[in-house]
Design a protein around this motif. Structure first.
Motif, PDB file in Angstrom:
ATOM      1  N   ALA A   1     -59.256   6.628  54.313  1.00  0.00           N
ATOM      2  CA  ALA A   1     -60.063   5.934  55.063  1.00  0.00           C
ATOM      3  C   ALA A   1     -59.281   4.672  55.438  1.00  0.00           C
ATOM      4  O   ALA A   1     -59.100   3.337  54.785  1.00  0.00           O
ATOM      5  CB  ALA A   1     -61.137   6.143  54.912  1.00  0.00           C
ATOM      6  N   ILE A   2     -59.080   4.801  56.094  1.00  0.00           N
ATOM      7  CA  ILE A   2     -58.288   3.379  56.931  1.00  0.00           C
ATOM      8  C   ILE A   2     -59.491   1.224  56.760  1.00  0.00           C
ATOM      9  O   ILE A   2     -60.311   1.816  57.217  1.00  0.00           O
ATOM     10  CB  ILE A   2     -58.116   3.172  58.377  1.00  0.00           C
ATOM     11  CG1 ILE A   2     -56.610   4.149  58.449  1.00  0.00           C
ATOM     12  CG2 ILE A   2     -57.375   1.604  58.900  1.00  0.00           C
ATOM     13  CD1 ILE A   2     -56.160   4.434  59.953  1.00  0.00           C
ATOM     14  N   PRO A   3     -58.940   0.690  55.706  1.00  0.00           N
ATOM     15  CA  PRO A   3     -60.048  -0.127  55.754  1.00  0.00           C
ATOM     16  C   PRO A   3     -59.862  -1.292  56.476  1.00  0.00           C
ATOM     17  O   PRO A   3     -59.479  -1.530  57.359  1.00  0.00           O
ATOM     18  CB  PRO A   3     -59.789  -0.654  54.226  1.00  0.00           C
ATOM     19  CG  PRO A   3     -58.324  -0.072  54.527  1.00  0.00           C
ATOM     20  CD  PRO A   3     -58.127   1.004  55.033  1.00  0.00           C
ATOM     21  N   VAL A   4     -61.140  -2.056  56.416  1.00  0.00           N
ATOM     22  CA  VAL A   4     -61.082  -3.250  57.532  1.00  0.00           C
ATOM     23  C   VAL A   4     -60.969  -4.309  56.724  1.00  0.00           C
ATOM     24  O   VAL A   4     -61.236  -4.816  55.068  1.00  0.00           O
ATOM     25  CB  VAL A   4     -62.589  -3.430  57.412  1.00  0.00           C
ATOM     26  CG1 VAL A   4     -62.318  -4.743  58.503  1.00  0.00           C
ATOM     27  CG2 VAL A   4     -63.217  -1.909  58.856  1.00  0.00           C
ATOM     28  N   LEU A   5     -60.532  -5.324  57.090  1.00  0.00           N
ATOM     29  CA  LEU A   5     -59.136  -6.381  56.329  1.00  0.00           C
ATOM     30  C   LEU A   5     -61.341  -7.393  55.812  1.00  0.00           C
ATOM     31  O   LEU A   5     -61.732  -7.888  57.059  1.00  0.00           O
ATOM     32  CB  LEU A   5     -58.571  -7.147  57.120  1.00  0.00           C
ATOM     33  CG  LEU A   5     -58.356  -9.270  56.677  1.00  0.00           C
ATOM     34  CD1 LEU A   5     -57.089  -8.118  55.739  1.00  0.00           C
ATOM     35  CD2 LEU A   5     -57.366  -9.373  58.105  1.00  0.00           C
ATOM     36  N   PRO A   6     -60.843  -7.914  54.708  1.00  0.00           N
ATOM     37  CA  PRO A   6     -61.966  -8.370  54.872  1.00  0.00           C
ATOM     38  C   PRO A   6     -62.615  -9.866  54.697  1.00  0.00           C
ATOM     39  O   PRO A   6     -63.090 -11.103  54.003  1.00  0.00           O
ATOM     40  CB  PRO A   6     -62.783  -7.956  53.354  1.00  0.00           C
ATOM     41  CG  PRO A   6     -60.963  -7.816  52.527  1.00  0.00           C
ATOM     42  CD  PRO A   6     -60.604  -7.301  53.242  1.00  0.00           C
ATOM     43  N   VAL A   7     -61.720 -10.441  55.234  1.00  0.00           N
ATOM     44  CA  VAL A   7     -61.638 -12.077  56.455  1.00  0.00           C
ATOM     45  C   VAL A   7     -61.385 -11.876  57.223  1.00  0.00           C
ATOM     46  O   VAL A   7     -60.427 -11.357  58.354  1.00  0.00           O
ATOM     47  CB  VAL A   7     -59.864 -12.478  55.122  1.00  0.00           C
ATOM     48  CG1 VAL A   7     -60.224 -13.501  55.735  1.00  0.00           C
ATOM     49  CG2 VAL A   7     -60.011 -12.746  53.447  1.00  0.00           C
ATOM     50  N   SER A   8     -61.972 -12.700  57.732  1.00  0.00           N
ATOM     51  CA  SER A   8     -62.331 -12.823  59.245  1.00  0.00           C
ATOM     52  C   SER A   8     -61.516 -14.537  59.375  1.00  0.00           C
ATOM     53  O   SER A   8     -61.311 -15.298  59.014  1.00  0.00           O
ATOM     54  CB  SER A   8     -63.359 -12.546  60.419  1.00  0.00           C
ATOM     55  OG  SER A   8     -64.853 -14.264  59.986  1.00  0.00           O
ATOM     56  N   GLY A   9     -60.824 -14.891  60.863  1.00  0.00           N
ATOM     57  CA  GLY A   9     -60.803 -15.953  61.458  1.00  0.00           C
ATOM     58  C   GLY A   9     -62.184 -17.088  60.998  1.00  0.00           C
ATOM     59  O   GLY A   9     -61.881 -18.334  61.124  1.00  0.00           O
ATOM     60  N   GLY A  10     -63.775 -16.462  61.785  1.00  0.00           N
ATOM     61  CA  GLY A  10     -64.332 -17.470  61.344  1.00  0.00           C
ATOM     62  C   GLY A  10     -64.270 -17.591  59.913  1.00  0.00           C
ATOM     63  O   GLY A  10     -64.716 -19.496  59.775  1.00  0.00           O
ATOM     64  N   ALA A  11     -63.984 -17.069  59.016  1.00  0.00           N
ATOM     65  CA  ALA A  11     -64.447 -17.906  57.534  1.00  0.00           C
ATOM     66  C   ALA A  11     -63.215 -18.535  57.129  1.00  0.00           C
ATOM     67  O   ALA A  11     -63.144 -20.184  56.494  1.00  0.00           O
ATOM     68  CB  ALA A  11     -64.445 -16.189  56.304  1.00  0.00           C
ATOM     69  N   LEU A  12     -61.921 -18.568  58.103  1.00  0.00           N
ATOM     70  CA  LEU A  12     -60.784 -19.854  57.773  1.00  0.00           C
ATOM     71  C   LEU A  12     -60.984 -20.916  57.698  1.00  0.00           C
ATOM     72  O   LEU A  12     -61.198 -21.946  57.562  1.00  0.00           O
ATOM     73  CB  LEU A  12     -59.305 -19.683  58.266  1.00  0.00           C
ATOM     74  CG  LEU A  12     -58.901 -18.053  58.149  1.00  0.00           C
ATOM     75  CD1 LEU A  12     -57.483 -17.766  58.794  1.00  0.00           C
ATOM     76  CD2 LEU A  12     -58.754 -17.928  56.514  1.00  0.00           C
ATOM     77  N   VAL A  13     -62.219 -21.345  59.805  1.00  0.00           N
ATOM     78  CA  VAL A  13     -61.780 -22.406  60.373  1.00  0.00           C
ATOM     79  C   VAL A  13     -63.204 -22.925  59.835  1.00  0.00           C
ATOM     80  O   VAL A  13     -63.038 -24.495  59.748  1.00  0.00           O
ATOM     81  CB  VAL A  13     -62.512 -22.050  61.609  1.00  0.00           C
ATOM     82  CG1 VAL A  13     -63.171 -22.371  62.319  1.00  0.00           C
ATOM     83  CG2 VAL A  13     -61.687 -21.493  62.278  1.00  0.00           C
ATOM     84  N   SER A  14     -63.932 -21.780  59.155  1.00  0.00           N
ATOM     85  CA  SER A  14     -65.518 -22.640  57.961  1.00  0.00           C
ATOM     86  C   SER A  14     -64.903 -23.112  57.080  1.00  0.00           C
ATOM     87  O   SER A  14     -65.528 -24.050  56.193  1.00  0.00           O
ATOM     88  CB  SER A  14     -66.328 -21.304  57.923  1.00  0.00           C
ATOM     89  OG  SER A  14     -65.726 -20.641  56.886  1.00  0.00           O
ATOM     90  N   ARG A  15     -64.305 -22.972  56.299  1.00  0.00           N
ATOM     91  CA  ARG A  15     -63.478 -23.475  55.158  1.00  0.00           C
ATOM     92  C   ARG A  15     -61.987 -24.744  55.217  1.00  0.00           C
ATOM     93  O   ARG A  15     -61.596 -24.888  54.790  1.00  0.00           O
ATOM     94  CB  ARG A  15     -63.181 -22.942  54.347  1.00  0.00           C
ATOM     95  CG  ARG A  15     -63.660 -21.450  53.838  1.00  0.00           C
ATOM     96  CD  ARG A  15     -63.602 -21.085  52.742  1.00  0.00           C
ATOM     97  NE  ARG A  15     -62.930 -21.567  51.896  1.00  0.00           N
ATOM     98  CZ  ARG A  15     -62.146 -20.670  50.443  1.00  0.00           C
ATOM     99  NH1 ARG A  15     -62.663 -19.971  50.485  1.00  0.00           N
ATOM    100  NH2 ARG A  15     -61.170 -22.053  49.418  1.00  0.00           N
ATOM    101  N   GLY A  16     -62.129 -25.053  57.013  1.00  0.00           N
ATOM    102  CA  GLY A  16     -61.529 -26.312  57.069  1.00  0.00           C
ATOM    103  C   GLY A  16     -59.962 -26.371  58.201  1.00  0.00           C
ATOM    104  O   GLY A  16     -59.765 -27.256  58.275  1.00  0.00           O
ATOM    105  N   LEU A  17     -60.239 -25.373  58.467  1.00  0.00           N
ATOM    106  CA  LEU A  17     -58.400 -25.191  58.952  1.00  0.00           C
ATOM    107  C   LEU A  17     -59.429 -24.947  60.887  1.00  0.00           C
ATOM    108  O   LEU A  17     -60.357 -24.418  61.407  1.00  0.00           O
ATOM    109  CB  LEU A  17     -58.066 -23.710  59.114  1.00  0.00           C
ATOM    110  CG  LEU A  17     -56.669 -23.122  59.654  1.00  0.00           C
ATOM    111  CD1 LEU A  17     -55.766 -24.206  58.501  1.00  0.00           C
ATOM    112  CD2 LEU A  17     -56.355 -21.487  59.151  1.00  0.00           C
ATOM    113  N   THR A  18     -58.032 -25.275  61.580  1.00  0.00           N
ATOM    114  CA  THR A  18     -58.691 -26.126  62.931  1.00  0.00           C
ATOM    115  C   THR A  18     -58.287 -24.753  64.033  1.00  0.00           C
ATOM    116  O   THR A  18     -57.378 -24.227  63.747  1.00  0.00           O
ATOM    117  CB  THR A  18     -57.755 -27.301  63.107  1.00  0.00           C
ATOM    118  OG1 THR A  18     -57.610 -28.278  62.480  1.00  0.00           O
ATOM    119  CG2 THR A  18     -57.963 -27.175  65.076  1.00  0.00           C
TER     120      THR A  18
END
Length: 393
Positions: free
Chosen positions: A333-350
């Motif tokens: 079953a093709i999995p879903v990446l458990p990380v989103s761009g929103g999570a990166l932004v919420s942790r300080g990445l512009t």
């Protein structure tokens, strides 16, 4: 006397009532593929009935019996009877009045032999009495069926002149049912191969795709290449393609994977021609994309990584064509990446290109690690590197 076997399809719900409404016996008989396949011991999908009654009388009889009648091909004498177990085509006995290689004008008849004489191949011109099971064979079709011998009814050149598609049908039926082609018929197909150019691309496509997944497709495609049958319409199928098709068929068989027409078409085509062929044959947009994708190779990330990136169907195509084992995709079953761009932004990445770049890096490492449920460590490391790049900039 040849008798039709007592098989399951003859007990389909509503079929007896339909036969009774048409009169049975000398008034209505099973014909064509259902008779042929039953005699071969193969499953029967579609049932066709030939009748002496004209379409108006067929319609009257069906309605009187409470059976829905749909005039699906009234100009050619065909009424579709809708019974509990599905549709059955009922066609009045016919003879050709005129043909142009693509279409025929017909007249109705009450002569069974005359109807049989206008059909394409002897094995397709077998009729059976629904009540007695007696098989009626006007042109030696049963003997040809037993011998797996593909033979036109009458003069092959005349049959081809009536409908040019019979060239491709000759080879498709040979690949599905036959062992040996009739020499006169084969010669006629080779002589008239250019007639295929007068057909619609859709008719060519449909026959070709059915042929490619038939039982003996590899040998028959080779025979077609020997006689330049495909050159007028799909010259991109060449000897190298036949070699690849042979390997693909072997891989499908060894891995227990059903042959697929788009995959097989892709492997037969000369490199760089998939887009042109897909357009010419009027494949759907999805089929064209798949056809082109199948030629791109399997890469070196592994089967499941490939499936994640391109989808399971396309990955299966590429793996089989590459001679790799596609069974690694079973139950994957093709999995879903458990990380989103929103999570990166919420942790300080512009927001911006760095988010997409970091997300791709995380995804690549997550795939290489085998799709772990928890990608926190990968995220932390890549985020730290991204923030470091941002501070330096």
């Amino acid at each position: 006397m040849v008798m039709l076997p007592d098989t399951d399809w003859r007990r389909r719900a509503g079929l007896d009532a339909l036969v009774e409404a048409l009169g049975g016996g000398d008034e209505a008989r099973f014909v064509g593929g259902a008779v042929r396949d039953a005699l071969l011991g193969l499953p029967v999908a579609d049932i066709d009935i030939a009748t002496r009654h004209d379409p108006e009388e067929v319609t009257r009889r069906l309605r009187r019996a409470g059976i829905k009648a749909v005039p699906t091909g009234i100009a050619h004498g065909t009424i579709t009877a809708v019974i509990e177990s599905g549709p059955v085509e009922v066609t009045t006995l016919r003879r050709d009045v005129s043909t142009d290689g693509r279409h025929a004008i017909v007249a109705f008849t009450d002569d069974w032999r005359e109807d049989a004489a206008r059909r394409d191949f002897t094995m397709n011109a077998l009729y059976a009495d629904p009540a007695t099971s007696e098989v009626f064979d006007y042109f030696g079709g049963f003997a040809d069926l037993n011998a797996r011998h593909m033979r036109f009814i009458g003069d092959p050149l005349q049959r081809i002149a009536e409908d040019h598609l019979r060239i491709l049908r000759f080879f498709r039926f040979l690949a599905r049912f036959g062992d040996t082609p009739d020499a006169e018929g084969l010669a006629a197909c080779a002589a008239r191969a250019n007639d295929l150019m007068a057909l619609s691309r859709e008719r060519i496509r449909d026959e070709l795709l059915k042929l490619l997944v038939a039982r003996d497709a590899v040998r028959v495609v080779g025979l077609m290449l020997d006689h330049a049958i495909l050159t007028p319409v799909v010259p991109e199928i060449d000897r190298e393609g036949l070699t690849r098709l042979t390997a693909l068929a072997g891989a499908e068989s060894a891995q227990g994977i059903a042959p697929d027409p788009i995959r097989r078409l892709a492997v037969t085509l000369a490199p760089g021609t998939a887009a042109a062929v897909g357009a010419r044959l009027k494949l759907s947009n999805a089929e064209r994309k798949r056809l082109e994708a199948a030629t791109l190779g399997a890469g070196d990330e592994g089967p499941q990584a490939l499936a994640y990136r391109v989808g399971s169907e396309s990955a299966c195509d590429r793996l089989l064509i590459a001679g790799a084992d596609a069974r690694f995709l079973d139950d994957f079953a093709i999995p879903v990446l458990p990380v989103s761009g929103g999570a990166l932004v919420s942790r300080g990445l512009t927001r911006g290109p760095e988010v997409a770049r970091t997300l791709r890096a995380i995804e690549d490492r997550w795939i290489a690690a085998g799709f772990p449920d928890d990608a926190t460590a990968i995220l932390d490391d890549e985020l730290r590197q991204a923030l470091s790049r941002a501070s330096i900039a």
